[in-house]
Scaffold this motif. Structure first.
Motif, PDB file in Angstrom:
ATOM      1  N   GLY A   2     -54.335 -43.312 -23.414  1.00 18.30           N
ATOM      2  CA  GLY A   2     -55.778 -43.352 -23.109  1.00 18.30           C
ATOM      3  C   GLY A   2     -56.164 -44.812 -22.888  1.00 18.30           C
ATOM      4  O   GLY A   2     -55.314 -45.708 -22.910  1.00 18.30           O
ATOM      5  N   GLY A   3     -57.467 -45.058 -22.707  1.00 17.77           N
ATOM      6  CA  GLY A   3     -57.930 -46.411 -22.433  1.00 17.77           C
ATOM      7  C   GLY A   3     -57.592 -47.394 -23.548  1.00 17.77           C
ATOM      8  O   GLY A   3     -57.219 -48.540 -23.278  1.00 17.77           O
ATOM      9  N   ALA A   4     -57.719 -46.955 -24.809  1.00 15.33           N
ATOM     10  CA  ALA A   4     -57.443 -47.860 -25.934  1.00 15.33           C
ATOM     11  C   ALA A   4     -55.975 -48.282 -25.898  1.00 15.33           C
ATOM     12  O   ALA A   4     -55.633 -49.427 -26.209  1.00 15.33           O
ATOM     13  CB  ALA A   4     -57.762 -47.169 -27.252  1.00 15.33           C
ATOM     14  N   SER A  56     -60.570 -40.051 -15.095  1.00 15.86           N
ATOM     15  CA  SER A  56     -60.751 -39.938 -16.537  1.00 15.86           C
ATOM     16  C   SER A  56     -59.945 -38.770 -17.048  1.00 15.86           C
ATOM     17  O   SER A  56     -59.710 -37.829 -16.295  1.00 15.86           O
ATOM     18  CB  SER A  56     -62.216 -39.651 -16.808  1.00 15.86           C
ATOM     19  N   ARG A  57     -59.577 -38.839 -18.343  1.00 14.42           N
ATOM     20  CA  ARG A  57     -58.953 -37.637 -18.889  1.00 14.42           C
ATOM     21  C   ARG A  57     -59.956 -36.486 -18.797  1.00 14.42           C
ATOM     22  O   ARG A  57     -61.184 -36.715 -18.832  1.00 14.42           O
ATOM     23  CB  ARG A  57     -58.493 -37.867 -20.320  1.00 14.42           C
ATOM     24  N   LEU A  58     -59.423 -35.265 -18.651  1.00 16.11           N
ATOM     25  CA  LEU A  58     -60.327 -34.121 -18.520  1.00 16.11           C
ATOM     26  C   LEU A  58     -60.781 -33.741 -19.929  1.00 16.11           C
ATOM     27  O   LEU A  58     -59.994 -33.274 -20.749  1.00 16.11           O
ATOM     28  CB  LEU A  58     -59.619 -32.951 -17.833  1.00 16.11           C
ATOM     29  N   TRP A  85     -66.767 -34.435 -22.788  1.00 16.99           N
ATOM     30  CA  TRP A  85     -67.735 -35.554 -22.812  1.00 16.99           C
ATOM     31  C   TRP A  85     -67.522 -36.527 -21.659  1.00 16.99           C
ATOM     32  O   TRP A  85     -68.382 -37.367 -21.396  1.00 16.99           O
ATOM     33  CB  TRP A  85     -67.755 -36.245 -24.174  1.00 16.99           C
ATOM     34  N   LYS A  86     -66.408 -36.399 -20.940  1.00 21.51           N
ATOM     35  CA  LYS A  86     -66.222 -37.257 -19.769  1.00 21.51           C
ATOM     36  C   LYS A  86     -66.993 -36.697 -18.565  1.00 21.51           C
ATOM     37  O   LYS A  86     -67.150 -37.354 -17.542  1.00 21.51           O
ATOM     38  CB  LYS A  86     -64.739 -37.409 -19.437  1.00 21.51           C
ATOM     39  N   GLY A  87     -67.438 -35.432 -18.685  1.00 20.53           N
ATOM     40  CA  GLY A  87     -68.439 -34.902 -17.766  1.00 20.53           C
ATOM     41  C   GLY A  87     -67.994 -34.632 -16.337  1.00 20.53           C
ATOM     42  O   GLY A  87     -68.807 -34.716 -15.413  1.00 20.53           O
ATOM     43  N   GLY A 108     -54.336 -34.490 -11.559  1.00 20.61           N
ATOM     44  CA  GLY A 108     -53.591 -34.684 -12.807  1.00 20.61           C
ATOM     45  C   GLY A 108     -53.493 -36.160 -13.162  1.00 20.61           C
ATOM     46  O   GLY A 108     -54.151 -37.006 -12.552  1.00 20.61           O
ATOM     47  N   PHE A 109     -52.654 -36.476 -14.160  1.00 20.06           N
ATOM     48  CA  PHE A 109     -52.518 -37.869 -14.589  1.00 20.06           C
ATOM     49  C   PHE A 109     -51.729 -38.652 -13.553  1.00 20.06           C
ATOM     50  O   PHE A 109     -50.680 -38.211 -13.098  1.00 20.06           O
ATOM     51  CB  PHE A 109     -51.824 -37.969 -15.954  1.00 20.06           C
ATOM     52  N   ARG A 110     -52.205 -39.814 -13.149  1.00 20.74           N
ATOM     53  CA  ARG A 110     -51.524 -40.619 -12.135  1.00 20.74           C
ATOM     54  C   ARG A 110     -51.328 -42.054 -12.632  1.00 20.74           C
ATOM     55  O   ARG A 110     -52.095 -42.553 -13.454  1.00 20.74           O
ATOM     56  CB  ARG A 110     -52.387 -40.665 -10.859  1.00 20.74           C
ATOM     57  N   SER A 111     -50.318 -42.687 -12.088  1.00 20.02           N
ATOM     58  CA  SER A 111     -50.075 -44.088 -12.456  1.00 20.02           C
ATOM     59  C   SER A 111     -50.488 -45.034 -11.336  1.00 20.02           C
ATOM     60  O   SER A 111     -50.417 -46.255 -11.493  1.00 20.02           O
ATOM     61  CB  SER A 111     -48.594 -44.307 -12.752  1.00 20.02           C
ATOM     62  N   GLY A 162     -65.510 -48.297 -21.019  1.00 21.53           N
ATOM     63  CA  GLY A 162     -65.412 -47.678 -19.695  1.00 21.53           C
ATOM     64  C   GLY A 162     -64.530 -48.492 -18.766  1.00 21.53           C
ATOM     65  O   GLY A 162     -65.010 -49.139 -17.830  1.00 21.53           O
ATOM     66  N   ARG A 163     -63.225 -48.476 -19.048  1.00 23.87           N
ATOM     67  CA  ARG A 163     -62.282 -49.234 -18.218  1.00 23.87           C
ATOM     68  C   ARG A 163     -62.425 -48.862 -16.751  1.00 23.87           C
ATOM     69  O   ARG A 163     -62.341 -49.709 -15.867  1.00 23.87           O
ATOM     70  CB  ARG A 163     -60.834 -48.950 -18.675  1.00 23.87           C
ATOM     71  N   VAL A 164     -62.605 -47.553 -16.498  1.00 23.30           N
ATOM     72  CA  VAL A 164     -62.617 -47.110 -15.100  1.00 23.30           C
ATOM     73  C   VAL A 164     -63.747 -47.757 -14.294  1.00 23.30           C
ATOM     74  O   VAL A 164     -63.617 -47.941 -13.082  1.00 23.30           O
ATOM     75  CB  VAL A 164     -62.696 -45.561 -14.971  1.00 23.30           C
ATOM     76  N   ILE A 165     -64.811 -48.130 -14.975  1.00 28.22           N
ATOM     77  CA  ILE A 165     -65.944 -48.751 -14.276  1.00 28.22           C
ATOM     78  C   ILE A 165     -65.510 -50.131 -13.741  1.00 28.22           C
ATOM     79  O   ILE A 165     -65.721 -50.463 -12.571  1.00 28.22           O
ATOM     80  CB  ILE A 165     -67.162 -48.872 -15.229  1.00 28.22           C
ATOM     81  N   VAL A 166     -64.866 -50.904 -14.618  1.00 27.05           N
ATOM     82  CA  VAL A 166     -64.410 -52.244 -14.197  1.00 27.05           C
ATOM     83  C   VAL A 166     -63.299 -52.114 -13.149  1.00 27.05           C
ATOM     84  O   VAL A 166     -63.259 -52.864 -12.165  1.00 27.05           O
ATOM     85  CB  VAL A 166     -63.909 -53.043 -15.423  1.00 27.05           C
ATOM     86  N   GLU A 167     -62.419 -51.138 -13.336  1.00 25.68           N
ATOM     87  CA  GLU A 167     -61.311 -50.966 -12.379  1.00 25.68           C
ATOM     88  C   GLU A 167     -61.844 -50.616 -10.987  1.00 25.68           C
ATOM     89  O   GLU A 167     -61.325 -51.109  -9.974  1.00 25.68           O
ATOM     90  CB  GLU A 167     -60.353 -49.888 -12.882  1.00 25.68           C
ATOM     91  N   ALA A 168     -62.875 -49.779 -10.941  1.00 24.09           N
ATOM     92  CA  ALA A 168     -63.480 -49.437  -9.648  1.00 24.09           C
ATOM     93  C   ALA A 168     -63.994 -50.706  -8.977  1.00 24.09           C
ATOM     94  O   ALA A 168     -63.770 -50.944  -7.788  1.00 24.09           O
ATOM     95  CB  ALA A 168     -64.621 -48.445  -9.852  1.00 24.09           C
TER      96      ALA A 168
END
Ligand code: UDP
Ligand code: GLC
Length: 384
Positions: A13-15, A207-209, A212-214, A265-268, A291-297
Protein backbone atom coordinates in the motif's frame (compact mmCIF):
# COMPACT_ATOMS: atom_id res chain seq x y z
CA UNK A 1 22.91 4.45 12.44
CA UNK A 2 21.26 1.05 12.08
CA UNK A 3 17.48 0.95 11.80
CA UNK A 4 14.96 -1.82 12.32
CA UNK A 5 11.88 -0.92 10.29
CA UNK A 6 8.65 -2.75 11.13
CA UNK A 7 5.57 -3.00 8.89
CA UNK A 8 2.59 -5.30 9.27
CA UNK A 9 1.70 -5.60 5.61
CA UNK A 10 2.73 -8.21 3.07
CA UNK A 11 1.22 -6.08 0.31
CA UNK A 12 2.44 -2.75 -1.03
CA UNK A 13 0.00 0.00 0.00
CA UNK A 14 1.05 3.65 0.07
CA UNK A 15 2.67 3.40 3.52
CA UNK A 16 4.80 0.51 2.26
CA UNK A 17 5.84 2.30 -0.95
CA UNK A 18 6.83 5.29 1.18
CA UNK A 19 8.90 3.00 3.42
CA UNK A 20 10.90 1.74 0.42
CA UNK A 21 12.09 5.30 -0.25
CA UNK A 22 12.97 5.90 3.40
CA UNK A 23 14.78 2.59 4.02
CA UNK A 24 16.73 2.49 0.74
CA UNK A 25 19.51 4.97 1.60
CA UNK A 26 20.42 2.91 4.69
CA UNK A 27 21.37 -0.14 2.60
CA UNK A 28 22.66 -2.93 4.82
CA UNK A 29 22.28 -0.75 7.90
CA UNK A 30 18.51 -1.30 7.65
CA UNK A 31 16.32 -4.32 8.06
CA UNK A 32 12.61 -4.29 7.26
CA UNK A 33 10.75 -6.75 9.47
CA UNK A 34 7.35 -7.70 8.05
CA UNK A 35 4.41 -9.32 9.83
CA UNK A 36 3.18 -11.03 6.66
CA UNK A 37 4.68 -12.57 3.54
CA UNK A 38 3.77 -11.26 0.09
CA UNK A 39 4.64 -9.04 -2.84
CA UNK A 40 5.92 -6.22 -0.63
CA UNK A 41 8.81 -8.48 0.40
CA UNK A 42 9.66 -9.05 -3.29
CA UNK A 43 9.56 -5.31 -3.97
CA UNK A 44 11.95 -4.62 -1.07
CA UNK A 45 14.30 -7.29 -2.42
CA UNK A 46 14.18 -5.72 -5.88
CA UNK A 47 15.32 -2.48 -4.25
CA UNK A 48 18.12 -4.38 -2.43
CA UNK A 49 16.64 -3.54 0.96
CA UNK A 50 17.26 -6.27 3.56
CA UNK A 51 13.95 -7.82 4.58
CA UNK A 52 12.77 -10.59 6.86
CA UNK A 53 9.27 -11.94 7.34
CA UNK A 54 9.00 -12.17 11.13
CA UNK A 55 5.72 -14.06 11.36
CA UNK A 56 3.41 -15.82 8.99
CA UNK A 57 0.61 -15.98 11.53
CA UNK A 58 -2.12 -13.55 10.49
CA UNK A 59 -2.60 -10.79 13.05
CA UNK A 60 -6.33 -10.36 13.22
CA UNK A 61 -6.72 -6.84 14.65
CA UNK A 62 -8.93 -5.10 12.10
CA UNK A 63 -9.29 -1.35 11.76
CA UNK A 64 -12.64 -1.56 13.53
CA UNK A 65 -11.86 -4.22 16.13
CA UNK A 66 -13.38 -4.49 19.61
CA UNK A 67 -11.66 -4.93 22.99
CA UNK A 68 -11.75 -8.73 23.46
CA UNK A 69 -10.53 -9.77 19.99
CA UNK A 70 -7.90 -7.04 20.26
CA UNK A 71 -6.64 -8.46 23.57
CA UNK A 72 -6.69 -12.03 22.21
CA UNK A 73 -4.55 -11.01 19.27
CA UNK A 74 -2.13 -9.22 21.61
CA UNK A 75 -1.43 -12.61 23.20
CA UNK A 76 -0.75 -14.05 19.74
CA UNK A 77 1.82 -11.31 19.27
CA UNK A 78 4.11 -12.62 22.04
CA UNK A 79 6.34 -14.90 19.88
CA UNK A 80 6.68 -12.06 17.36
CA UNK A 81 7.53 -9.64 20.14
CA UNK A 82 10.28 -11.94 21.45
CA UNK A 83 11.78 -12.08 17.95
CA UNK A 84 11.67 -8.31 17.53
CA UNK A 85 13.24 -7.69 20.95
CA UNK A 86 16.16 -9.99 20.02
CA UNK A 87 16.59 -8.37 16.61
CA UNK A 88 16.37 -4.86 18.04
CA UNK A 89 19.55 -5.47 20.10
CA UNK A 90 21.48 -5.27 16.81
CA UNK A 91 19.90 -1.95 15.75
CA UNK A 92 20.01 1.60 17.11
CA UNK A 93 16.41 2.53 16.50
CA UNK A 94 13.01 0.92 15.86
CA UNK A 95 10.90 2.56 13.13
CA UNK A 96 7.24 1.48 13.21
CA UNK A 97 5.49 2.16 9.90
CA UNK A 98 1.98 0.89 10.66
CA UNK A 99 -0.31 0.56 13.68
CA UNK A 100 0.36 -3.10 14.45
CA UNK A 101 4.05 -2.38 14.00
CA UNK A 102 3.59 0.36 16.60
CA UNK A 103 2.12 -2.12 19.10
CA UNK A 104 5.01 -4.57 18.69
CA UNK A 105 7.61 -1.81 18.23
CA UNK A 106 6.51 0.05 21.38
CA UNK A 107 6.82 -3.00 23.62
CA UNK A 108 10.09 -4.02 21.95
CA UNK A 109 11.48 -0.51 22.36
CA UNK A 110 10.80 -0.72 26.11
CA UNK A 111 12.22 -4.23 26.51
CA UNK A 112 15.25 -3.77 24.22
CA UNK A 113 15.87 -0.17 25.35
CA UNK A 114 15.94 1.20 21.85
CA UNK A 115 14.25 4.48 20.80
CA UNK A 116 11.02 4.22 18.85
CA UNK A 117 9.93 6.34 15.90
CA UNK A 118 6.35 5.99 14.67
CA UNK A 119 5.58 6.99 11.08
CA UNK A 120 1.91 7.90 11.21
CA UNK A 121 0.33 7.27 7.81
CA UNK A 122 -3.26 7.31 9.10
CA UNK A 123 -5.83 9.81 10.27
CA UNK A 124 -6.52 8.49 13.75
CA UNK A 125 -10.20 9.39 13.86
CA UNK A 126 -13.47 7.47 14.27
CA UNK A 127 -14.03 7.70 10.47
CA UNK A 128 -11.14 5.24 10.05
CA UNK A 129 -10.71 3.39 13.37
CA UNK A 130 -12.59 1.91 16.33
CA UNK A 131 -12.27 3.64 19.70
CA UNK A 132 -10.16 0.80 21.07
CA UNK A 133 -7.68 0.93 18.20
CA UNK A 134 -7.43 4.70 18.56
CA UNK A 135 -6.78 4.43 22.32
CA UNK A 136 -4.12 1.76 21.87
CA UNK A 137 -2.27 3.73 19.16
CA UNK A 138 -2.34 7.05 21.02
CA UNK A 139 -1.38 5.55 24.39
CA UNK A 140 1.53 3.56 22.99
CA UNK A 141 2.80 6.47 20.91
CA UNK A 142 2.60 8.85 23.90
CA UNK A 143 4.33 6.41 26.24
CA UNK A 144 7.03 4.94 24.03
CA UNK A 145 7.67 6.99 20.90
CA UNK A 146 10.49 9.54 20.82
CA UNK A 147 9.14 10.92 17.55
CA UNK A 148 5.91 10.66 15.55
CA UNK A 149 6.36 11.52 11.88
CA UNK A 150 2.94 12.50 10.52
CA UNK A 151 2.44 12.24 6.75
CA UNK A 152 0.34 15.45 6.66
CA UNK A 153 -1.05 18.24 8.81
CA UNK A 154 -4.37 16.40 8.75
CA UNK A 155 -2.81 13.26 10.26
CA UNK A 156 -0.89 15.32 12.82
CA UNK A 157 -4.00 17.25 13.87
CA UNK A 158 -6.10 14.09 14.22
CA UNK A 159 -3.33 12.54 16.35
CA UNK A 160 -3.30 15.54 18.70
CA UNK A 161 -7.09 15.74 18.76
CA UNK A 162 -7.27 12.09 19.80
CA UNK A 163 -4.95 12.83 22.74
CA UNK A 164 -1.51 12.43 21.13
CA UNK A 165 1.28 14.66 22.45
CA UNK A 166 1.91 17.37 19.86
CA UNK A 167 5.53 17.88 21.02
CA UNK A 168 6.34 14.39 19.71
CA UNK A 169 5.22 15.19 16.18
CA UNK A 170 6.88 16.38 13.00
CA UNK A 171 5.05 16.70 9.69
CA UNK A 172 6.88 15.20 6.71
CA UNK A 173 5.20 14.58 3.38
CA UNK A 174 6.00 11.54 1.23
CA UNK A 175 8.91 12.07 -1.14
CA UNK A 176 9.10 11.16 -4.82
CA UNK A 177 11.82 10.95 -7.43
CA UNK A 178 10.41 13.06 -10.27
CA UNK A 179 12.64 11.23 -12.79
CA UNK A 180 10.51 8.12 -12.28
CA UNK A 181 7.47 10.01 -13.52
CA UNK A 182 8.88 11.25 -16.82
CA UNK A 183 7.17 9.27 -19.53
CA UNK A 184 7.89 9.56 -23.26
CA UNK A 185 5.17 10.14 -25.87
CA UNK A 186 6.06 6.77 -27.40
CA UNK A 187 5.35 5.00 -24.09
CA UNK A 188 2.03 6.81 -23.79
CA UNK A 189 1.00 5.86 -27.32
CA UNK A 190 2.00 2.24 -26.72
CA UNK A 191 -0.07 1.92 -23.55
CA UNK A 192 -3.05 3.71 -25.10
CA UNK A 193 -2.96 1.27 -28.03
CA UNK A 194 -2.58 -1.77 -25.75
CA UNK A 195 -5.57 -0.71 -23.65
CA UNK A 196 -7.61 0.46 -26.66
CA UNK A 197 -7.84 3.99 -25.26
CA UNK A 198 -6.62 5.88 -28.32
CA UNK A 199 -8.90 8.85 -29.14
CA UNK A 200 -10.91 8.57 -25.91
CA UNK A 201 -11.00 11.00 -23.02
CA UNK A 202 -9.52 8.83 -20.30
CA UNK A 203 -10.20 9.42 -16.61
CA UNK A 204 -7.97 7.37 -14.33
CA UNK A 205 -8.45 6.19 -10.77
CA UNK A 206 -5.40 4.75 -9.04
CA UNK A 207 -6.08 3.14 -5.72
CA UNK A 208 -6.67 -0.14 -4.01
CA UNK A 209 -10.30 -1.15 -4.42
CA UNK A 210 -11.82 -0.32 -1.06
CA UNK A 211 -15.14 1.34 -0.13
CA UNK A 212 -13.50 4.43 1.40
CA UNK A 213 -11.39 4.98 -1.71
CA UNK A 214 -14.71 5.67 -3.43
CA UNK A 215 -14.34 4.10 -6.88
CA UNK A 216 -18.16 3.91 -6.90
CA UNK A 217 -18.29 7.72 -6.88
CA UNK A 218 -16.31 7.89 -10.13
CA UNK A 219 -18.49 5.22 -11.76
CA UNK A 220 -21.63 7.14 -10.75
CA UNK A 221 -20.11 10.38 -12.12
CA UNK A 222 -19.14 8.68 -15.38
CA UNK A 223 -22.80 7.93 -16.08
CA UNK A 224 -23.35 11.71 -16.16
CA UNK A 225 -20.49 12.37 -18.63
CA UNK A 226 -20.56 12.19 -22.47
CA UNK A 227 -19.88 8.78 -24.06
CA UNK A 228 -16.28 9.50 -25.10
CA UNK A 229 -15.33 9.71 -21.40
CA UNK A 230 -13.84 6.37 -20.37
CA UNK A 231 -12.49 5.31 -16.97
CA UNK A 232 -9.62 3.05 -16.01
CA UNK A 233 -9.60 1.73 -12.44
CA UNK A 234 -6.07 0.77 -11.48
CA UNK A 235 -5.60 -1.18 -8.25
CA UNK A 236 -6.72 -4.31 -6.51
CA UNK A 237 -8.51 -5.19 -3.28
CA UNK A 238 -5.38 -5.45 -1.12
CA UNK A 239 -7.01 -6.12 2.22
CA UNK A 240 -9.86 -8.53 1.49
CA UNK A 241 -12.51 -6.12 0.15
CA UNK A 242 -13.86 -8.65 -2.39
CA UNK A 243 -17.52 -7.74 -1.74
CA UNK A 244 -16.79 -4.17 -2.78
CA UNK A 245 -15.16 -5.39 -6.00
CA UNK A 246 -18.34 -7.34 -6.83
CA UNK A 247 -20.46 -4.28 -6.07
CA UNK A 248 -18.35 -2.14 -8.41
CA UNK A 249 -18.72 -4.63 -11.28
CA UNK A 250 -22.48 -4.77 -10.64
CA UNK A 251 -22.71 -0.96 -10.59
CA UNK A 252 -20.97 -0.82 -13.98
CA UNK A 253 -23.49 -3.33 -15.41
CA UNK A 254 -26.49 -1.56 -13.83
CA UNK A 255 -25.43 1.76 -15.37
CA UNK A 256 -24.67 0.17 -18.77
CA UNK A 257 -21.03 1.32 -18.62
CA UNK A 258 -19.35 -2.00 -19.56
CA UNK A 259 -17.61 -0.41 -22.55
CA UNK A 260 -16.52 2.67 -20.66
CA UNK A 261 -14.91 1.22 -17.50
CA UNK A 262 -11.80 -0.96 -17.43
CA UNK A 263 -10.63 -2.70 -14.28
CA UNK A 264 -6.86 -3.12 -14.68
CA UNK A 265 -6.02 -4.70 -11.30
CA UNK A 266 -2.76 -3.97 -9.48
CA UNK A 267 -0.11 -2.52 -11.82
CA UNK A 268 3.53 -1.58 -11.47
CA UNK A 269 3.59 0.83 -14.43
CA UNK A 270 1.77 3.66 -12.65
CA UNK A 271 3.68 6.59 -14.27
CA UNK A 272 3.00 5.26 -17.79
CA UNK A 273 -0.68 4.68 -17.04
CA UNK A 274 -1.08 8.07 -15.38
CA UNK A 275 0.59 9.81 -18.32
CA UNK A 276 -1.84 8.01 -20.65
CA UNK A 277 -4.83 9.56 -18.84
CA UNK A 278 -6.38 12.93 -19.69
CA UNK A 279 -7.48 13.38 -16.10
CA UNK A 280 -7.03 11.59 -12.78
CA UNK A 281 -9.64 11.51 -10.04
CA UNK A 282 -9.24 10.86 -6.35
CA UNK A 283 -12.56 10.11 -4.70
CA UNK A 284 -11.94 9.05 -1.09
CA UNK A 285 -15.11 9.23 0.99
CA UNK A 286 -13.21 9.57 4.28
CA UNK A 287 -10.42 12.14 4.68
CA UNK A 288 -7.28 10.94 2.88
CA UNK A 289 -4.28 11.01 5.24
CA UNK A 290 -1.87 12.12 2.48
CA UNK A 291 -2.69 10.73 -0.96
CA UNK A 292 0.38 9.61 -2.89
CA UNK A 293 -1.66 9.25 -6.06
CA UNK A 294 -2.45 12.97 -6.04
CA UNK A 295 1.24 13.94 -6.09
CA UNK A 296 2.04 11.19 -8.62
CA UNK A 297 -0.64 12.51 -10.98
CA UNK A 298 0.93 15.97 -10.73
CA UNK A 299 4.43 14.61 -11.40
CA UNK A 300 3.12 12.86 -14.52
CA UNK A 301 1.67 16.14 -15.77
CA UNK A 302 -1.92 14.87 -15.70
CA UNK A 303 -4.58 17.12 -14.14
CA UNK A 304 -5.98 15.89 -10.83
CA UNK A 305 -9.42 16.24 -9.27
CA UNK A 306 -9.32 15.32 -5.58
CA UNK A 307 -11.88 14.91 -2.81
CA UNK A 308 -11.69 17.99 -0.60
CA UNK A 309 -10.71 16.58 2.80
CA UNK A 310 -7.66 15.55 4.83
CA UNK A 311 -4.25 15.68 3.17
CA UNK A 312 -5.73 16.38 -0.27
CA UNK A 313 -6.52 19.93 0.88
CA UNK A 314 -2.83 20.47 1.63
CA UNK A 315 -1.75 19.12 -1.75
CA UNK A 316 -4.25 20.77 -4.07
CA UNK A 317 -5.20 24.41 -4.44
CA UNK A 318 -8.40 24.50 -6.43
CA UNK A 319 -7.91 25.95 -9.92
CA UNK A 320 -4.15 26.44 -9.34
CA UNK A 321 -2.53 22.98 -9.39
CA UNK A 322 -5.64 20.83 -9.64
CA UNK A 323 -9.28 20.75 -8.61
CA UNK A 324 -11.08 19.95 -5.35
CA UNK A 325 -14.61 18.57 -5.18
CA UNK A 326 -16.97 17.76 -2.33
CA UNK A 327 -16.42 14.14 -1.25
CA UNK A 328 -19.21 11.67 -2.12
CA UNK A 329 -20.79 14.00 -4.67
CA UNK A 330 -20.82 12.32 -8.13
CA UNK A 331 -22.82 15.19 -9.66
CA UNK A 332 -20.17 17.77 -8.77
CA UNK A 333 -17.41 15.41 -9.91
CA UNK A 334 -19.15 14.93 -13.26
CA UNK A 335 -19.48 18.71 -13.67
CA UNK A 336 -15.75 19.22 -13.11
CA UNK A 337 -14.86 16.33 -15.46
CA UNK A 338 -17.06 17.91 -18.12
CA UNK A 339 -15.45 21.33 -17.62
CA UNK A 340 -12.01 19.72 -17.97
CA UNK A 341 -13.17 18.02 -21.16
CA UNK A 342 -13.99 21.41 -22.67
CA UNK A 343 -11.19 23.58 -21.27
CA UNK A 344 -8.15 21.77 -22.65
CA UNK A 345 -5.79 24.80 -22.61
CA UNK A 346 -6.51 25.77 -19.01
CA UNK A 347 -6.02 22.13 -18.03
CA UNK A 348 -2.59 22.01 -19.63
CA UNK A 349 -1.52 25.20 -17.84
CA UNK A 350 -2.71 23.87 -14.49
CA UNK A 351 -1.08 20.45 -15.02
CA UNK A 352 2.27 22.03 -16.03
CA UNK A 353 2.21 24.28 -12.99
CA UNK A 354 1.36 21.32 -10.73
CA UNK A 355 4.20 19.27 -12.22
CA UNK A 356 6.89 21.86 -11.53
CA UNK A 357 5.58 22.64 -8.02
CA UNK A 358 5.34 18.94 -7.09
CA UNK A 359 8.85 18.11 -8.26
CA UNK A 360 10.18 20.89 -6.00
CA UNK A 361 7.96 20.32 -2.96
CA UNK A 362 8.10 16.52 -2.73
CA UNK A 363 11.73 15.85 -3.70
CA UNK A 364 12.61 12.51 -2.11
CA UNK A 365 16.27 13.48 -1.58
CA UNK A 366 15.29 16.53 0.50
CA UNK A 367 12.59 14.64 2.39
CA UNK A 368 15.01 11.80 3.21
CA UNK A 369 17.47 14.35 4.53
CA UNK A 370 14.81 15.83 6.82
CA UNK A 371 13.96 12.37 8.14
CA UNK A 372 17.64 11.47 8.61
CA UNK A 373 18.18 14.63 10.69
CA UNK A 374 15.20 13.86 12.91
CA UNK A 375 16.33 10.26 13.41
CA UNK A 376 19.84 11.42 14.27
CA UNK A 377 18.43 13.75 16.93
CA UNK A 378 16.43 10.89 18.45
CA UNK A 379 19.49 8.67 18.36
CA UNK A 380 21.73 11.30 19.97
CA UNK A 381 19.26 11.88 22.81
CA UNK A 382 18.99 8.22 23.75
CA UNK A 383 21.78 7.00 26.01
CA UNK A 384 21.74 3.25 26.31
N1 UDP B 1 -0.45 1.84 -6.69
C1 UDP B 1 0.29 0.89 -7.41
N2 UDP B 1 -0.39 0.03 -8.21
C2 UDP B 1 -1.74 0.04 -8.32
C3 UDP B 1 -2.48 1.00 -7.58
C4 UDP B 1 -1.80 1.90 -6.77
O1 UDP B 1 1.52 0.84 -7.33
O2 UDP B 1 -2.26 -0.76 -9.08
C5 UDP B 1 0.28 2.77 -5.82
C6 UDP B 1 0.04 4.24 -6.17
O3 UDP B 1 0.85 4.64 -7.25
C7 UDP B 1 0.40 4.91 -4.85
C8 UDP B 1 0.04 3.87 -3.80
O4 UDP B 1 -0.17 2.64 -4.50
O5 UDP B 1 1.80 5.20 -4.79
C9 UDP B 1 -1.21 4.20 -3.03
O6 UDP B 1 -0.91 5.19 -2.13
P1 UDP B 1 -1.95 6.29 -1.63
O7 UDP B 1 -1.22 7.10 -0.66
O8 UDP B 1 -2.54 7.00 -2.77
O9 UDP B 1 -3.13 5.46 -0.94
P2 UDP B 1 -3.14 4.26 0.13
O10 UDP B 1 -3.55 3.05 -0.62
O11 UDP B 1 -1.79 4.16 0.73
O12 UDP B 1 -4.16 4.68 1.15
C1 GLC C 1 -1.48 5.62 3.94
C2 GLC C 1 -2.58 6.62 3.64
C3 GLC C 1 -2.30 7.43 2.39
C4 GLC C 1 -0.88 7.94 2.37
C5 GLC C 1 0.09 6.78 2.54
C6 GLC C 1 1.54 7.22 2.55
O1 GLC C 1 -1.60 4.44 3.26
O2 GLC C 1 -3.86 5.99 3.50
O3 GLC C 1 -3.18 8.55 2.33
O4 GLC C 1 -0.62 8.63 1.19
O5 GLC C 1 -0.18 6.14 3.75
O6 GLC C 1 1.82 8.10 3.63
Amino acid sequence: MKILFLDQSGKPGGAELCLIDIAKPYGDRALVGLFADGTFKTLLQQHSIPVEVLTTQAIQVRKQSKLLPALASLILLIPLLIKVVKLAQKYDLIYANTQKALVVGALASFLARRPLVYHLHDILSPAHFSQINLRVAITLANLFASLVIANSQASQQAFVQAGGKSELTAIIYNGFDSKNYQVSDAEVQKIQAELELTGKFVVGHFSRLSPWKGQHILIAALAKCPPQVTAILVGDALFGEQDYVKELHQQVIDLGLEHRVKFLGFRSDIPQLMAACNLITHTSTAPEPFGRVIVEAMLCGTPIIAAKAGGARELVEHGVNGFLVTPENPRELAQVINTCLQEKEIMTTIANHAQSLASKNFDVAIINQQIAQLLQKVHNKMAY
